[in-house]
Every structure is written in C-alpha cells, then in structure tokens.
Design a protein around this motif. Sequence first.
Motif, PDB file in Angstrom:
ATOM      1  N   LEU A  78      45.318   2.161   8.338  1.00  0.00           N
ATOM      2  CA  LEU A  78      46.003   1.130   9.106  1.00  0.00           C
ATOM      3  C   LEU A  78      45.963  -0.206   8.363  1.00  0.00           C
ATOM      4  O   LEU A  78      46.990  -0.891   8.246  1.00  0.00           O
ATOM      5  N   ALA A  79      44.804  -0.558   7.829  1.00  0.00           N
ATOM      6  CA  ALA A  79      44.678  -1.819   7.090  1.00  0.00           C
ATOM      7  C   ALA A  79      45.602  -1.826   5.866  1.00  0.00           C
ATOM      8  O   ALA A  79      46.296  -2.822   5.614  1.00  0.00           O
ATOM      9  N   LEU A  80      45.628  -0.725   5.122  1.00  0.00           N
ATOM     10  CA  LEU A  80      46.507  -0.649   3.950  1.00  0.00           C
ATOM     11  C   LEU A  80      47.974  -0.793   4.344  1.00  0.00           C
ATOM     12  O   LEU A  80      48.724  -1.547   3.717  1.00  0.00           O
ATOM     13  N   LEU A  81      48.378  -0.074   5.380  1.00  0.00           N
ATOM     14  CA  LEU A  81      49.781  -0.123   5.808  1.00  0.00           C
ATOM     15  C   LEU A  81      50.183  -1.530   6.253  1.00  0.00           C
ATOM     16  O   LEU A  81      51.282  -1.996   5.942  1.00  0.00           O
ATOM     17  N   VAL A  82      49.290  -2.208   6.960  1.00  0.00           N
ATOM     18  CA  VAL A  82      49.594  -3.566   7.415  1.00  0.00           C
ATOM     19  C   VAL A  82      49.676  -4.515   6.215  1.00  0.00           C
ATOM     20  O   VAL A  82      50.608  -5.325   6.114  1.00  0.00           O
ATOM     21  N   VAL A  83      48.719  -4.409   5.283  1.00  0.00           N
ATOM     22  CA  VAL A  83      48.746  -5.265   4.086  1.00  0.00           C
ATOM     23  C   VAL A  83      50.022  -5.013   3.287  1.00  0.00           C
ATOM     24  O   VAL A  83      50.693  -5.960   2.856  1.00  0.00           O
ATOM     25  N   ALA A  85      52.907  -3.797   4.389  1.00  0.00           N
ATOM     26  CA  ALA A  85      54.072  -4.279   5.149  1.00  0.00           C
ATOM     27  C   ALA A  85      54.178  -5.798   5.068  1.00  0.00           C
ATOM     28  O   ALA A  85      55.279  -6.335   4.880  1.00  0.00           O
ATOM     29  N   VAL A  86      53.060  -6.493   5.183  1.00  0.00           N
ATOM     30  CA  VAL A  86      53.077  -7.956   5.095  1.00  0.00           C
ATOM     31  C   VAL A  86      53.512  -8.396   3.699  1.00  0.00           C
ATOM     32  O   VAL A  86      54.336  -9.307   3.549  1.00  0.00           O
ATOM     33  N   ALA A  87      52.963  -7.750   2.661  1.00  0.00           N
ATOM     34  CA  ALA A  87      53.340  -8.104   1.286  1.00  0.00           C
ATOM     35  C   ALA A  87      54.833  -7.888   1.058  1.00  0.00           C
ATOM     36  O   ALA A  87      55.501  -8.722   0.423  1.00  0.00           O
ATOM     37  N   MET A  88      55.371  -6.796   1.588  1.00  0.00           N
ATOM     38  CA  MET A  88      56.811  -6.547   1.451  1.00  0.00           C
ATOM     39  C   MET A  88      57.612  -7.603   2.205  1.00  0.00           C
ATOM     40  O   MET A  88      58.580  -8.154   1.667  1.00  0.00           O
ATOM     41  N   ALA A  89      57.215  -7.876   3.443  1.00  0.00           N
ATOM     42  CA  ALA A  89      57.952  -8.844   4.270  1.00  0.00           C
ATOM     43  C   ALA A  89      57.939 -10.232   3.633  1.00  0.00           C
ATOM     44  O   ALA A  89      58.977 -10.914   3.618  1.00  0.00           O
ATOM     45  N   VAL A  90      56.799 -10.636   3.103  1.00  0.00           N
ATOM     46  CA  VAL A  90      56.710 -11.949   2.452  1.00  0.00           C
ATOM     47  C   VAL A  90      57.657 -12.008   1.257  1.00  0.00           C
ATOM     48  O   VAL A  90      58.392 -12.987   1.076  1.00  0.00           O
ATOM     49  N   VAL A 125      51.610   2.938  13.439  1.00  0.00           N
ATOM     50  CA  VAL A 125      51.462   3.470  14.797  1.00  0.00           C
ATOM     51  C   VAL A 125      50.762   4.826  14.744  1.00  0.00           C
ATOM     52  O   VAL A 125      49.896   5.130  15.571  1.00  0.00           O
ATOM     53  N   GLY A 126      51.099   5.635  13.732  1.00  0.00           N
ATOM     54  CA  GLY A 126      50.409   6.920  13.559  1.00  0.00           C
ATOM     55  C   GLY A 126      48.923   6.731  13.307  1.00  0.00           C
ATOM     56  O   GLY A 126      48.095   7.499  13.809  1.00  0.00           O
ATOM     57  N   ALA A 127      48.567   5.707  12.548  1.00  0.00           N
ATOM     58  CA  ALA A 127      47.148   5.422  12.306  1.00  0.00           C
ATOM     59  C   ALA A 127      46.461   4.996  13.598  1.00  0.00           C
ATOM     60  O   ALA A 127      45.315   5.384  13.863  1.00  0.00           O
ATOM     61  N   VAL A 128      47.160   4.228  14.419  1.00  0.00           N
ATOM     62  CA  VAL A 128      46.600   3.818  15.713  1.00  0.00           C
ATOM     63  C   VAL A 128      46.391   5.040  16.599  1.00  0.00           C
ATOM     64  O   VAL A 128      45.387   5.134  17.318  1.00  0.00           O
ATOM     65  N   VAL A 129      47.318   5.993  16.542  1.00  0.00           N
ATOM     66  CA  VAL A 129      47.156   7.238  17.308  1.00  0.00           C
ATOM     67  C   VAL A 129      45.872   7.943  16.877  1.00  0.00           C
ATOM     68  O   VAL A 129      45.124   8.447  17.709  1.00  0.00           O
ATOM     69  N   CYS A 130      45.603   7.957  15.586  1.00  0.00           N
ATOM     70  CA  CYS A 130      44.358   8.580  15.100  1.00  0.00           C
ATOM     71  C   CYS A 130      43.128   7.808  15.576  1.00  0.00           C
ATOM     72  O   CYS A 130      42.066   8.403  15.770  1.00  0.00           O
TER      73      CYS A 130
END
Length: 173
Positions: A78-83, A85-90, A125-130
């Motif tokens: 989850l942390a990797l995916l968020v980092v 996604a943020v790096a891409m969005a920025v 969201v899949g990571a949150v499900v886990c």
Amino acid sequence: MDPVLQWTSALTLALGCGVAAAGKFASWAELEGVVLNYRMSPRWMAPLIARALPPVEALVAIGLLVPETRVPAAGVCLALLVVFAVAMAVNIARGRVDIDCGCFRSSLRQNLSWWLVLRNAVLAVGAVVCLALVPVLPVGVPILCAALAVLVGVPADPGTTGRMDAVTGEVDG
C-alpha cells in the motif's frame, strides 16, 4: 470480509509486484535513471532507491502469498502504491508525462498518465482489502509488541492463547 476477496486481492497484488520486481531486476542498470527522471528525491538517493526497490517488491510479492506475513506485506505494498501514484501525479501536474513510469521493464515503457495513477489507486484498494482481515492481535500486549509479533510470527505474550480481533475486540480461543 469474504476470504475469497482477500485471496484474490493478495494474488493480484503478488503477481503485479512479482512481475514488476522481475522487470526491474532484468533492467536494474536502467532503474537509477528512471528514479532520477521523477525528480522526487535528492540525486544521491537515486542509486539507493534503485537498488532497494526490486528486492522490496519481490519480498512483498512473496509476503502477500503467506497468510502470516500478508498484513505487513500488504502495508508495504500500500505504501509503495501510494508513493508511486503521488510521484506520477506530481510529474503529470508538472507537465512531465514523457517519462517512463518505471512500473516494469524499460523496454515496456509507459509514459505517465492519469490512467496509471488510477490503476495504482485501484491496486491500493486491493492492498486495503488485504489489511481488512488483520490477523488478530494477542490480548494485553502493547500495540508495538503486537506489531512485532505479526512481523516475526511469534506471540508477543507467550502465556496468551486467545487472540483478540482488532476490529470487533472479540476474543477467540
């Protein structure tokens, strides 16, 4: 929560992390350049990030497949995916869309897009499900000790046989 949903999420994320790690291992020499292209970290950190990322993704992939390590692996995922996604969005917001996302191999180059940010959000969201089926924590143990117990798979309080559900507070066994 339905265990089938958690297994499906875990398998999907493990496959994604495993393929991403394999691609990064295969083009490890180019990964430092991909990290540098994002311009999100100091230059001196790029080699460290490039060396650490493939093994971390591989360990996350393996960890997601083992019920005892699924929760910490899902947390790291989850942390990797968020980092990511943020790096891409920025970078998209900066107008820098012509750089490789670095998700897989450089030969499978994908330019940054909002679609990739959305993909990472859905995977998150899949990571949150886990994480939703958090293994129950030993009763009467501080949170720090309980987290350690989950990470190493050893009961933090050896005298405790029952476990408490972290969500409902019900004691099992």
